[in-house]
Design an enzyme around this catalytic site. Structure first.
Site, PDB file in Angstrom:
ATOM      1  N   ASN A   3      55.531 -14.895  34.049  1.00 57.39           N
ATOM      2  CA  ASN A   3      56.078 -15.887  33.138  1.00 57.39           C
ATOM      3  C   ASN A   3      57.349 -16.488  33.737  1.00 57.39           C
ATOM      4  O   ASN A   3      58.175 -15.750  34.287  1.00 57.39           O
ATOM      5  CB  ASN A   3      56.409 -15.237  31.790  1.00 57.39           C
ATOM      6  CG  ASN A   3      55.180 -14.667  31.100  1.00 57.39           C
ATOM      7  OD1 ASN A   3      54.098 -15.251  31.176  1.00 57.39           O
ATOM      8  ND2 ASN A   3      55.331 -13.536  30.444  1.00 57.39           N
ATOM      9  N   HIS A   6      59.220 -10.634  37.613  1.00 56.73           N
ATOM     10  CA  HIS A   6      58.320  -9.491  37.458  1.00 56.73           C
ATOM     11  C   HIS A   6      56.883  -9.953  37.310  1.00 56.73           C
ATOM     12  O   HIS A   6      56.595 -10.999  36.737  1.00 56.73           O
ATOM     13  CB  HIS A   6      58.725  -8.618  36.262  1.00 56.73           C
ATOM     14  CG  HIS A   6      58.889  -9.361  34.972  1.00 56.73           C
ATOM     15  ND1 HIS A   6      60.007 -10.108  34.671  1.00 56.73           N
ATOM     16  CD2 HIS A   6      58.071  -9.478  33.899  1.00 56.73           C
ATOM     17  CE1 HIS A   6      59.868 -10.651  33.471  1.00 56.73           C
ATOM     18  NE2 HIS A   6      58.698 -10.282  32.983  1.00 56.73           N
ATOM     19  N   ASP A   9      55.382  -0.843  31.087  1.00 59.46           N
ATOM     20  CA  ASP A   9      56.009  -1.725  30.088  1.00 59.46           C
ATOM     21  C   ASP A   9      56.303  -0.915  28.821  1.00 59.46           C
ATOM     22  O   ASP A   9      55.483  -0.098  28.384  1.00 59.46           O
ATOM     23  CB  ASP A   9      55.095  -2.907  29.773  1.00 59.46           C
ATOM     24  CG  ASP A   9      55.830  -4.030  29.067  1.00 59.46           C
ATOM     25  OD1 ASP A   9      56.030  -5.093  29.675  1.00 59.46           O
ATOM     26  OD2 ASP A   9      56.226  -3.832  27.885  1.00 59.46           O
ATOM     27  N   ILE A  10      57.461  -1.152  28.224  1.00 60.47           N
ATOM     28  CA  ILE A  10      57.882  -0.384  27.049  1.00 60.47           C
ATOM     29  C   ILE A  10      57.052  -0.756  25.813  1.00 60.47           C
ATOM     30  O   ILE A  10      56.965   0.034  24.861  1.00 60.47           O
ATOM     31  CB  ILE A  10      59.398  -0.612  26.783  1.00 60.47           C
ATOM     32  CG1 ILE A  10      60.006   0.548  26.027  1.00 60.47           C
ATOM     33  CG2 ILE A  10      59.656  -1.944  26.098  1.00 60.47           C
ATOM     34  CD1 ILE A  10      61.519   0.557  26.022  1.00 60.47           C
ATOM     35  N   HIS A  41      53.356  -8.860  35.573  1.00 56.01           N
ATOM     36  CA  HIS A  41      52.692  -7.990  34.610  1.00 56.01           C
ATOM     37  C   HIS A  41      51.310  -7.666  35.178  1.00 56.01           C
ATOM     38  O   HIS A  41      50.547  -8.587  35.519  1.00 56.01           O
ATOM     39  CB  HIS A  41      52.472  -8.702  33.271  1.00 56.01           C
ATOM     40  CG  HIS A  41      53.702  -9.091  32.527  1.00 56.01           C
ATOM     41  ND1 HIS A  41      54.160  -8.400  31.429  1.00 56.01           N
ATOM     42  CD2 HIS A  41      54.564 -10.123  32.709  1.00 56.01           C
ATOM     43  CE1 HIS A  41      55.244  -8.991  30.952  1.00 56.01           C
ATOM     44  NE2 HIS A  41      55.517 -10.043  31.722  1.00 56.01           N
TER      45      HIS A  41
HETATM   46  P1  5GP Z   1      58.561 -11.410  30.050  1.00 59.34           P
HETATM   47  O1  5GP Z   1      58.278 -11.958  28.682  1.00 59.34           O
HETATM   48  O2  5GP Z   1      59.993 -11.622  30.475  1.00 59.34           O
HETATM   49  O3  5GP Z   1      57.557 -11.857  31.077  1.00 59.34           O
HETATM   50  O4  5GP Z   1      58.293  -9.849  29.946  1.00 59.34           O
HETATM   51  C1  5GP Z   1      59.288  -8.890  29.734  1.00 59.34           C
HETATM   52  C2  5GP Z   1      58.581  -7.559  29.537  1.00 59.34           C
HETATM   53  O5  5GP Z   1      59.555  -6.530  29.675  1.00 59.34           O
HETATM   54  C3  5GP Z   1      57.928  -7.389  28.163  1.00 59.34           C
HETATM   55  O6  5GP Z   1      56.544  -7.094  28.332  1.00 59.34           O
HETATM   56  C4  5GP Z   1      58.692  -6.223  27.545  1.00 59.34           C
HETATM   57  O7  5GP Z   1      57.869  -5.378  26.764  1.00 59.34           O
HETATM   58  C5  5GP Z   1      59.252  -5.510  28.753  1.00 59.34           C
HETATM   59  N1  5GP Z   1      60.503  -4.808  28.504  1.00 59.34           N
HETATM   60  C6  5GP Z   1      61.596  -5.292  27.858  1.00 59.34           C
HETATM   61  N2  5GP Z   1      62.579  -4.380  27.838  1.00 59.34           N
HETATM   62  C7  5GP Z   1      62.099  -3.291  28.490  1.00 59.34           C
HETATM   63  C8  5GP Z   1      62.659  -2.005  28.791  1.00 59.34           C
HETATM   64  O8  5GP Z   1      63.811  -1.692  28.461  1.00 59.34           O
HETATM   65  N3  5GP Z   1      61.866  -1.131  29.475  1.00 59.34           N
HETATM   66  C9  5GP Z   1      60.588  -1.451  29.856  1.00 59.34           C
HETATM   67  N4  5GP Z   1      59.902  -0.508  30.519  1.00 59.34           N
HETATM   68  N5  5GP Z   1      60.034  -2.657  29.587  1.00 59.34           N
HETATM   69  C10 5GP Z   1      60.780  -3.554  28.916  1.00 59.34           C
END
Ligand code: 5GP
Ligand code: ZN
Length: 114
Positions: A87, A100, A30-31, A102
């Site tokens: 989520n 996805h 995760d970034i 986590h």
């Molecule tokens: P969500 O809130 O959709 O469950 O989680 C999205 C996740 O994607 C977040 O934890 C966010 O930090 C991660 N994320 C968003 N953009 C990028 C990216 O460009 N690269 C990576 N590696 N993670 C990302």
């Protein structure tokens, strides 16, 4: 070029730190990590969220969990513990609409989640 960010990451059009990859799964760091271990696991095939999972694609979810287990063991957090989070939609906290998992670990997790 796909519009979906995670499809573009899967296609390697956008760089990411690969953790695991096979024919149907891609896992990457995760970034913006929320724990010492924060890995995202995605199906390579685009599914927006769990509501898109069908009988046909349900086994893929199991294989995502197997991949997460493998990564947890490799990172040495399987026994201490980890959290898998998926989520779904706005109030579920979903920001990226490509399904996805986590994998979060390396610190005690709180409950209830925020
Ligand atoms: P969500 O809130 O959709 O469950 O989680 C999205 C996740 O994607 C977040 O934890 C966010 O930090 C991660 N994320 C968003 N953009 C990028 C990216 O460009 N690269 C990576 N590696 N993670 C990302
Ligand atoms: Zn996608």
């Amino acid at each position: 070029m796909p519009e979906c960010l995670f499809c573009r990451i899967v296609a390697k059009e956008i760089p990411s730190k690969t953790v695991y990859e096979d024919g149907e799964i891609y896992a990457f760091e995760d970034i913006n990590p929320q724990a010492p271990v924060h890995v995202l696991l995605v199906p390579k095939k685009h599914l927006a969220h769990t509501l898109d999972v069908t009988e046909a694609s349900a086994p893929l979810l199991g294989r995502l969990v197997l991949a997460a287990n493998r990564i947890a063991r490799e990172r040495g957090v399987a026994e201490s513990g980890f959290r898998l989070v998926v989520n779904t939609n706005r109030e579920g906290g979903q920001v990226i609409f490509h399904l996805h998992l986590h994998l979060l670990a390396g610190r005690p997790m709180e409950w209830p989640p925020g």
